[in-house]
Scaffold this active site. Structure first.
Site, short mmCIF file in Angstrom:
data_model
loop_
_atom_site.label_atom_id
_atom_site.label_comp_id
_atom_site.label_asym_id
_atom_site.label_seq_id
_atom_site.Cartn_x
_atom_site.Cartn_y
_atom_site.Cartn_z
N GLU A 39 0.87 -1.17 0.00
CA GLU A 39 0.00 0.00 0.00
C GLU A 39 0.92 1.22 0.00
O GLU A 39 1.82 1.31 0.83
CB GLU A 39 -0.88 0.00 1.25
CG GLU A 39 -1.93 1.09 1.17
CD GLU A 39 -2.79 1.24 2.42
OE1 GLU A 39 -2.74 0.37 3.31
OE2 GLU A 39 -3.49 2.25 2.49
N ARG A 265 5.42 -12.97 9.36
CA ARG A 265 6.10 -11.72 9.04
C ARG A 265 7.43 -11.67 9.77
O ARG A 265 7.65 -12.40 10.74
CB ARG A 265 5.23 -10.53 9.42
CG ARG A 265 4.92 -10.42 10.91
CD ARG A 265 3.83 -9.40 11.20
NE ARG A 265 4.27 -8.05 10.95
CZ ARG A 265 3.75 -7.24 10.02
NH1 ARG A 265 2.77 -7.66 9.26
NH2 ARG A 265 4.20 -6.03 9.86
N LYS A 275 4.60 0.45 9.47
CA LYS A 275 4.66 1.74 8.78
C LYS A 275 4.08 2.85 9.65
O LYS A 275 4.56 3.98 9.61
CB LYS A 275 3.92 1.66 7.45
CG LYS A 275 4.78 1.06 6.35
CD LYS A 275 4.11 1.19 5.00
CE LYS A 275 3.09 0.10 4.83
NZ LYS A 275 2.56 0.01 3.46
#
Ligand code: ATP
Ligand code: MG
Length: 559
Positions: A39, A265, A275
């Site tokens: 994104e 992850r 982020k």
């Protein structure tokens, strides 16, 4: 890391690759198409690198292709700056998407049609409940949800309202479109998830064309299907979304059938990989920007001098599993050192200079001495280093009153200056406060090159720089950005910031470092690996320490 582990990563064996091998063998797919789907709401970090290496690596291993797709469905936080930086970072990491650059926003018209398709099939409805009410009605893990009073709206009314949502007739949040699945499902994601929301916000790519935007769940798998992605690999937190992913694909007129697979992850000690948190560090000025060399962002690591190949090596070593874990930053440093050890030229730089005057060296004279560019690799050649009467050595390489086992300079002690001569400390000069400001030494002219013809030995070899020829430079020494392994584990992660994560020194470097190319990393002998920082201008040089060498003395001191 055992032999077998590293062999496994080299042959590309992990559960994702196993699944693909089986799919190919069983004829469930005749090719492999993956994608990396960021994104564009921030810069990429080393966690993303794990995903990039996996997705592009898998495609390369199986002769397939990997798409770069921007999941740009939330215009509120998305910006062109991030789109550009993400492309730069993926390329820098060493991957190429060829012609396969996509944007979820390219599919907005198709997604709208597919939403209409669901409505017509009685599988989606416009809901007038507020966000809070929707949450309330949704139930909990232990309680089923209850149906919205708008759930059984007639198809015609839904079509009309959804069209008017698109036309911008309603305010943000006034209505949403929801898939009609199962309010009693044990999986909360299936309790009539929102698939479209009203947002009167301009989109970086579609401008003001839309006042409704699809949610992640109604764009991600759909884009996978439209692009012909076969294996949609994402992180574990999406495992609970998989039934919804599958439900939507089954109920839409898609002509391909992607499958989602989840892996763990990357978590790393002493840093944060989110982020949102990285954004906060930037916006609140805790770091100088997204590319601050202390940041775990790819742009920060690049600026710090970490080679892309070290990141790829790291991604290979940690492998791909289904179990969450936290990787020790030490392993990442190991990959960086391992690579730079073979590639980096050796140079001399004195980080915290202490003046040395060689009393028996003729005043005003100097000479050039030959130094090797890489002691373990003669093919990397030699260079000339100037030597003279006044030199700098490392402040830490002198102790007036040395403990046992400190073999470097101290009064009366003889040591070797690398590639130069044996020198002996004769006298210590102090300022009014008692601080040592200069050493008066003598050298033995017979020891040129660093060896005594009479065979006598010294126990230390020090690096040095000629005072008359040295280049002054600002050197930035970095430590972990956080002082806890698990920042934020006990409160606000900002409270765990390491106040000593950046130490600036006024250093003196050998003249060969004047022409170091941006991006090139060298080893300052005994100190670590360094590169030029873009803050350098003309003679105002700034160097970053990429990573320190392991310091044997520091370790011995701790013991
Ligand atoms: P963040 O949690 O940092 O906000 P994100 O998951 O929201 O990241 P995306 O832009 O959606 O960021 O991520 C793109 C891809 O990178 C996704 O497939 C995501 O699963 C993957 N990814 C993100 N963080 C990590 C990580 N720490 N380790 C491995 N893959 C990751
Ligand atoms: Mg995400």
């Amino acid at each position: 890391m055992s032999e077998t582990d590293s062999e496994n990563t080299e042959t590309g064996s992990d559960f994702i690759r196993d699944v693909i091998r089986e799919d190919l063998a069983a004829g469930r797919t005749d090719g492999v198409v993956t994608r990396f789907p960021p994104e564009p709401n921030g810069y990429l970090h080393i966690g993303h690198a794990k995903s990039i290496c996996l997705n592009f690596g898998v495609a390369a291993d199986f002769g397939g292709r990997c798409h770069l797709r921007f999941d740009d469905t939330n215009p509120v936080n998305e910006e062109i700056e991030y789109i550009d930086s993400i492309q730069e970072d993926v390329r820098w990491l060493g991957f190429d998407w060829g012609d396969h650059l996509f944007y979820a926003s390219d599919n907005f018209e198709r997604l709208y049609e597919w939403a209409m398709h669901l409505i017509e099939a009685g599988k989606a409805y416009v809901d007038d409940l507020s966000a809070d009410e929707i949450r309330e009605y949704r139930g909990t893990l232990t309680e089923p949800g209850k149906p919205s009073p708008y759930r059984d709206r007639p198809v015609e009314e839904n079509l009309d309202l959804f069209r008017r949502m698109r036309d911008g007739e309603f305010e943000d949040g006034a209505r949403v479109l929801r898939a009609k699945i199962d309010m009693a499902s044990g999986n909360i994601n299936l309790r009539d998830p929102v698939i479209y929301r009203i947002l009167h916000t301009d989109h970086p790519r579609t401008g003001d064309a839309w006042s409704i935007y699809p949610t992640y769940d109604f764009a991600h798998g759909q884009s996978d299907a439209i692009e012909g992605v076969t294996h949609s690999v994402c992180t574990l937190e999406f495992a609970d979304h998989r039934p919804l992913y599958d439900w939507l694909i089954e109920n839409l007129p898609a002509n391909s059938r992607p499958r989602q697979y989840e892996f763990a992850r990357l978590n790393l000690t002493y840093t944060v990989l989110s982020k949102r948190r990285l954004m906060q560090l930037v916006q609140e000025g805790h770091v100088s920007g997204w590319d601050d060399p202390r940041m775990p962002t790819l742009s920060g690591l690049r600026r710090r001098g970490i080679p892309a190949a070290a990141i790829r090596e790291f991604a290979g070593l940690i492998g791909v599993t289904k179990a969450d874990s936290t990787v020790d930053w030490v392993l990442f440093d190991h990959c960086t050192r391992d690579l730079l050890n073979t590639t980096a030229l050796r140079r001399m730089g004195v980080l915290r200079p202490l003046k040395v005057v060689i009393e028996n060296y003729p005043e005003g004279e100097s000479e050039m001495l030959e130094a090797q560019n890489h002691p373990q690799n003669p093919e990397m050649g030699t260079r000339q280093v100037p030597f003279g009467r006044e030199l700098y050595v490392e402040r830490d390489d002198f102790m007036e009153d040395p403990p046992r086992k400190f073999f470097r300079l101290s009064p009366g002690r003889e040591v070797r200056l690398r590639y130069a001569y044996f020198v002996t400390c004769q006298e210590v000069v102090k300022d009014e406060s008692g601080e040592v400001v200069e050493l008066r030494c003598t050298y033995d002219p017979e020891t040129k090159g660093g060896n005594a013809p009479d065979g006598r030995k010294v126990k230390a070899t020090l690096h040095w720089v000629s005072a008359a020829h040295g280049l002054p430079a600002e050197v930035r020494l970095y430590d972990h950005l956080f002082q806890r392994e698990d920042p934020g584990a006990e409160g606000d992660f900002l409270d765990d910031l390491n106040p000593n994560s950046l130490v600036v020194e006024s250093s003196v470097l050998e003249p060969a470092l004047a022409d170091l190319e941006p991006g090139e990393v060298v080893q300052f002998e005994r100190q670590g690996y360094f590169c030029v920082d873009p803050d350098s201008t003309g003679d105002a040089r700034v160097f970053n320490r990429t990573v320190a060498l392991r310091d044997g003395w520091a370790k011995a001191k701790k013991k």
